[in-house]
Write an enzyme that holds these catalytic residues in place. Structure first.
Site, mmCIF file in Angstrom:
data_model
loop_
_atom_site.group_PDB
_atom_site.id
_atom_site.type_symbol
_atom_site.label_atom_id
_atom_site.label_comp_id
_atom_site.label_asym_id
_atom_site.label_seq_id
_atom_site.Cartn_x
_atom_site.Cartn_y
_atom_site.Cartn_z
ATOM 1 N N CYS A 140 0.838 -1.205 0.000
ATOM 2 C CA CYS A 140 0.000 0.000 0.000
ATOM 3 C C CYS A 140 0.870 1.250 0.000
ATOM 4 C CB CYS A 140 -0.927 -0.007 1.207
ATOM 5 S SG CYS A 140 -1.982 1.453 1.279
ATOM 6 N N CYS A 143 -0.433 4.115 2.134
ATOM 7 C CA CYS A 143 -0.227 3.931 3.582
ATOM 8 C C CYS A 143 1.236 4.162 3.960
ATOM 9 C CB CYS A 143 -0.577 2.506 4.020
ATOM 10 S SG CYS A 143 -2.069 1.834 3.315
ATOM 11 N N ASP A 144 2.144 3.622 3.176
ATOM 12 C CA ASP A 144 3.537 3.519 3.633
ATOM 13 C C ASP A 144 4.546 4.351 2.839
ATOM 14 O OD1 ASP A 144 2.774 1.690 5.595
ATOM 15 O OD2 ASP A 144 2.834 0.030 4.183
#
Ligand code: NDP
Length: 320
Positions: A140, A143-144
């Site tokens: 992701c 997300c990261d």
């Protein structure tokens, strides 16, 4: 009622942000929800290190901690959170039936599906090792990606997700190397053009990943092989992103609900309703586009509100 048969007003299947949010709303609406967590309590977020994009956590929070907070909040209002795996459903009759671990049968006035989706990984031992360590493997970018600012990363895949994520990463990272296993993209032309026109994205076609390299703690690079020439080489990278698709966890529903060609449950647009009365869907099980904790939580809320209104309408018909 026997130990193996139970009747509930609202059964929630799944324990990610969608399921727990549905449980918070349903318990506050006196629907006495019972939530089954599945085999990965907390869902996909439990494989995410730091969540920094969920509003209300200005300092960030780890995915597992956040999911415990969601669970605590649902339990505070009386949600009955249980371990267990839903193995079978039957949505063909007026009362919906759900089986837990092939043993216990539950009769449900409403069912909220929040079973999510699972990111696909390559399955290489080195990839799984650094994924479990939280050392630089992610599925992701949104997300990261932030953790790899000004660094070099590799992304595998050539679909719309890979293009979208590569483009997202290109705005944060010094360089993005995209590994494409064929000589063509699967992505739409416009998405492909966007990555091709981004100067800090290098595309390597006909390229397979052999191994994710690291120092035992964090990723340091990727060993790759050109599947035409057979030539092997190494790409330095601190992040290894996998964007080869997701699989929605919807197999057990396929005989009763409308699924799209990749298995996502079709909802009635603008609602959490499925084609079956009393069955609602939330989170990634119905969403291949946004797939964020905050959007999953939003649709969990929608599912609980739709379920509450469905029950209220049913009860007023009975009373009339
Ligand atoms: P896709 O299935 O479309 O693409 C998967 C990609 O990963 C393909 O390029 C595939 O290669 C590659 N791949 C699969 N397995 C491997 C492997 N083992 N090793 C290397 N590469 C591999 O998945 P997406 O998640 O990209 O998209 C899913 C759906 O969601 C699509 O319908 C897409 O259009 C949609 N979507 C739409 C978006 C938007 O409109 N904004 C954004 C994101 C997704 P190969 O082509 O060789 O099979």
């Amino acid at each position: 009622m026997s130990d193996t048969l139970e009747h509930v007003k609202c059964l929630i299947i799944g324990s990610g942000p969608a399921g727990y949010t549905a449980a918070i709303y349903a318990s506050r609406a006196n629907m006495f929800p019972v939530l089954y967590q599945g085999t990965q309590p907390g869902g996909q977020l439990t494989t995410t290190n730091d969540v920094e994009n969920y509003p209300g956590y200005p300092d960030g929070i780890t995915g597992p901690e956040m999911m415990i907070e969601f669970q605590n909040q649902a339990e505070r209002f009386g949600a009955d959170i249980r371990h267990g795996w839903v193995t079978k459903v039957d949505f063909s009759g007026p009362v919906h039936k759900v089986w837990i671990n092939d043993e216990k049968e539950i009769l449900c006035d409403t069912v909220i599906i929040a079973t999510g989706a699972s990111a696909k990984y390559l399955g290489l031992p080195s990839e799984q090792k650094y994924l479990k360590l939280g050392g630089g493997v992610s599925a992701c970018a949104v997300c990261d990606g932030f953790f790899y600012r000004n660094q070099e990363v590799v992304i595998v895949g050539a679909g719309d997700s890979a293009c979208e994520e590569a483009h997202y990463l290109s705005k944060l990272c010094k360089k993005v190397t995209m590994l494409v296993r064929r000589d063509v993209f699967r992505a739409s032309k416009i998405m492909e053009a966007r990555v091709r026109n981004t100067p800090n994205i290098e595309i390597l076609h006909n390229t397979n990943t052999l191994e994710v390299l690291g120092d035992g703690q964090v990723v340091t690079g990727v060993r790759i092989k050109n599947n035409i020439s057979g030539e092997e080489s190494e790409v330095p990278a601190t992040g290894f992103f996998v964007a080869i698709g997701h699989k929605p966890n919807t197999d057990i529903f396929k005989d009763f609900l409308d699924l799209d060609e990749t298995g996502y449950i079709k909802n009635i647009p603008g609602t959490a309703k499925t084609g079956v009365e009393g069955v609602f869907v939330s989170g990634d099980a119905a969403d291949h586009v946004y797939r964020q904790a905050v959007t999953a939580a939003g649709t969990g809320c929608m599912a609980a509100l739709d379920a509450e209104r469905y029950l209220a309408a049913k009860e007023s018909t009975v009373e009339a």
